[in-house]
Design an enzyme around this catalytic site. Structure first.
Site, mmCIF file in Angstrom:
data_model
loop_
_atom_site.group_PDB
_atom_site.id
_atom_site.type_symbol
_atom_site.label_atom_id
_atom_site.label_comp_id
_atom_site.label_asym_id
_atom_site.label_seq_id
_atom_site.Cartn_x
_atom_site.Cartn_y
_atom_site.Cartn_z
ATOM 1 N N LYS A 137 37.872 20.199 24.230
ATOM 2 C CA LYS A 137 36.825 20.317 23.219
ATOM 3 C C LYS A 137 35.646 19.413 23.560
ATOM 4 O O LYS A 137 34.484 19.770 23.328
ATOM 5 C CB LYS A 137 37.383 19.956 21.838
ATOM 6 C CG LYS A 137 36.336 20.019 20.723
ATOM 7 C CD LYS A 137 36.946 19.792 19.357
ATOM 8 C CE LYS A 137 35.866 19.862 18.280
ATOM 9 N NZ LYS A 137 36.420 19.759 16.911
ATOM 10 N N HIS A 275 51.328 60.407 42.302
ATOM 11 C CA HIS A 275 50.552 60.354 41.061
ATOM 12 C C HIS A 275 51.440 60.190 39.831
ATOM 13 O O HIS A 275 51.252 60.848 38.813
ATOM 14 C CB HIS A 275 49.660 61.583 40.951
ATOM 15 C CG HIS A 275 48.827 61.830 42.173
ATOM 16 N ND1 HIS A 275 47.941 60.892 42.665
ATOM 17 C CD2 HIS A 275 48.775 62.884 43.028
ATOM 18 C CE1 HIS A 275 47.373 61.374 43.760
ATOM 19 N NE2 HIS A 275 47.857 62.563 44.008
#
Length: 513
Positions: A137, A275
């Site tokens: 922070k 696929h």
């Protein structure tokens, strides 16, 4: 010049001695505790104990030691704000300029065989995340380090600029928050599962970067591969690549499809995928026989395919594989001779994976949609022949039953609308992803033509009308397995009886979208 302070407390001590020495040489005073302090002192690095800073004893078996204003005031105080500076001076709080912390090994504790809940709970770090959050922070003034990979950059910048750059501090703060978020997600997941919550009001998932991909499904799409933080032994992310180019986005999806299919079978099995649909599945007495059946299922579509085999690849099988252009071969192992032969092909990817861990899933799978994510259980339902119902006048023969079960296990992995024509050891025709079911039936039968003697057909969902059954009957197929459940089931049953077809209802569908 005011002495800089660094607080160092790490569970992963890789490189921490060298990093601490570097900081000391740059004039930093080091605060440490526990095992980290012991390691540094043994290396001849002088440190301050946490208690020297807090003037308060460690307590509650170490649960409380850094949770103190002398620590968090030193991290959170804004050096650019005079009121903060005055308050720190008033309470004799000395600023801490660098925090190097990584957390109790919660994930590693979870993975220990036979670990108790008490041990798991004690490995939930509280002070570490609190310090990381405080330091992050206040990135305007504080450098926060959570990974040894950043030690060199931090030391180099301090050496050159007397401190790290603001840009670096901000990047490291973001990394620290990712670190604590991932850590908290694991804890939340563990506790959520332990109390049996199925649909938590917030879903926290954590994955770690496994591979940066050249591109996604297409060359204009950026892509990355992230693996579950808690590694699953039976997953493409756990496979070991022995040879070939890096896996691509489409390779990974196809390989995953391969693994989902082959886990259905205990006998020697081979699966070929294109696929994300199987173009060939074969079972045999040997892996060579199984692969031959998979290859003969569709020798055209297998070109450029992904192959999974659930037994070691021997030389005989490797010789057959080497004559086909393939993207990937996944197997439990390769014999020395098989590997030497296949690795002569520069571009083929050879992977190994423990195929005995086929029941290892966490029960959930996730699919992204625009603006959200869908969550569902894996389709792992194990149906039993005892629960199936023969709805026609003719019952399947024993050989037809074997073929029906094989076809039904196969069809659940084909994109819906899905149809599989098969015998008892290989797929013969696959109709995948069509907008209507009769279209899938026609494609599968066309692909299987001239091999339909003794063949059966499986459907992933019910036939909405009898036209599909009529097409099947005209082709000469004599056994069908399907879920049933259509309001027009009787019409399909009557059509099957007309062609002397044995039809089985499973009462469970297997859509795959």
């Amino acid at each position: 010049m005011t002495t800089k302070r660094a607080l160092i407390s790490v569970s992963d001590k890789t490189g921490v001695v060298e990093f601490s020495k570097g900081l000391r040489e740059l004039g930093y005073e080091i605060i440490s505790t526990g095992g980290t302090q012991k390691a540094l002192e043994e290396a001849g690095i002088t440190t301050l104990n946490i208690e020297d800073v807090t003037h308060f004893p460690e307590m509650l078996d170490g649960r409380v030691k850094t949770l103190h204003p002398m620590i968090h005031g030193g991290l959170l105080g804004k050096r650019s704000l005079s009121t903060h500076v005055e308050t720190m001076k008033e309470h004799n709080i000395i600023p801490i300029d660098l925090v190097c912390v990584n957390l109790y090994p919660f994930k590693e504790t979870l993975e220990k065989p036979g670990v108790s809940e008490d041990e798991i709970i004690e490995n939930i770090d509280i002070g570490g995340p609190s310090m990381l959050r405080s330091a992050s922070k206040n990135f305007e003034s504080v450098t926060v380090v959570v990974e040894a990979s950043d030690y060199e950059t931090v030391l180099a910048e301090i050496k050159e600029f007397k401190e790290t750059t603001l840009e670096t501090r901000k990047k490291l703060a973001a990394k620290a928050f990712r670190h604590t978020a991932s850590y908290d997600a694991l804890i939340a997941d563990y506790l959520t599962k332990s109390v049996g919550v199925v649909e938590p009001e917030n879903l926290s998932l954590t994955f770690e970067l496994q591979q940066s991909l050249r591109y996604g499904e297409n060359s204009h799409q950026k892509a990355s591969f992230y693996a579950d933080k808690q590694r699953k032994p039976y997953a493409i992310s756990s496979a070991k690549q022995l040879h070939g180019k890096e896996l691509s986005f489409n390779n990974i999806k196809d390989a995953d499809a391969c693994l989902r299919i082959i886990r259905e079978f205990e006998r020697p099995a081979a699966v070929a995928v294109k696929h994300m649909n199987p173009c060939g599945i074969g079972l045999g007495e040997t892996i060579f026989e199984a692969f031959n059946y998979a290859y003969e299922s569709d020798p055209v579509s297998i070109f450029g395919g992904i192959i999974a085999l659930n037994r070691e690849v021997d030389l005989e099988t490797a010789e057959k594989l080497s004559h086909i252009f393939l993207e990937i071969i996944i197997a439990p192992s390769f014999s020395k001779e098989a590997f030497e032969l296949l690795s002569q092909k520069k571009n083929i990817r050879l992977l190994t994976l423990d195929m005995t861990a086929t029941d290892s899933t966490d029960g959930k799978e996730y699919t992204s949609v625009l603006g959200g994510i869908l969550v569902q259980e894996y389709d792992e339902l194990k149906e039993s022949r005892e629960n199936f119902e023969v709805v026609t006048k003719r019952e399947p023969t024993q050989e037809e039953w074997e073929a029906l079960i094989f076809a039904y296990k196969s069809v659940k992995h084909v994109k819906s609308n899905a149809i599989v024509v098969a015998n008892n050891h290989q797929t013969l025709g696959v109709g995948a992803g069509q907008m209507n079911r009769v279209g899938s039936v026609q494609i599968a039968i066309e692909q299987a033509k001239e091999r339909l003697d003794g063949a059966v057909l499986s459907s992933d969902a019910f036939f909405p009308m009898s036209d599909s059954v009529e097409t099947i009957g005209e082709a000469g197929i004599k056994a069908i397995i399907q879920p049933g459940g259509s309001i027009k089931d009787q019409e399909s049953i009557d059509m099957a009886d007309k062609y002397d077809i044995a039809m089985v209802f499973t009462k469970v569908r297997h859509f795959k979208h």
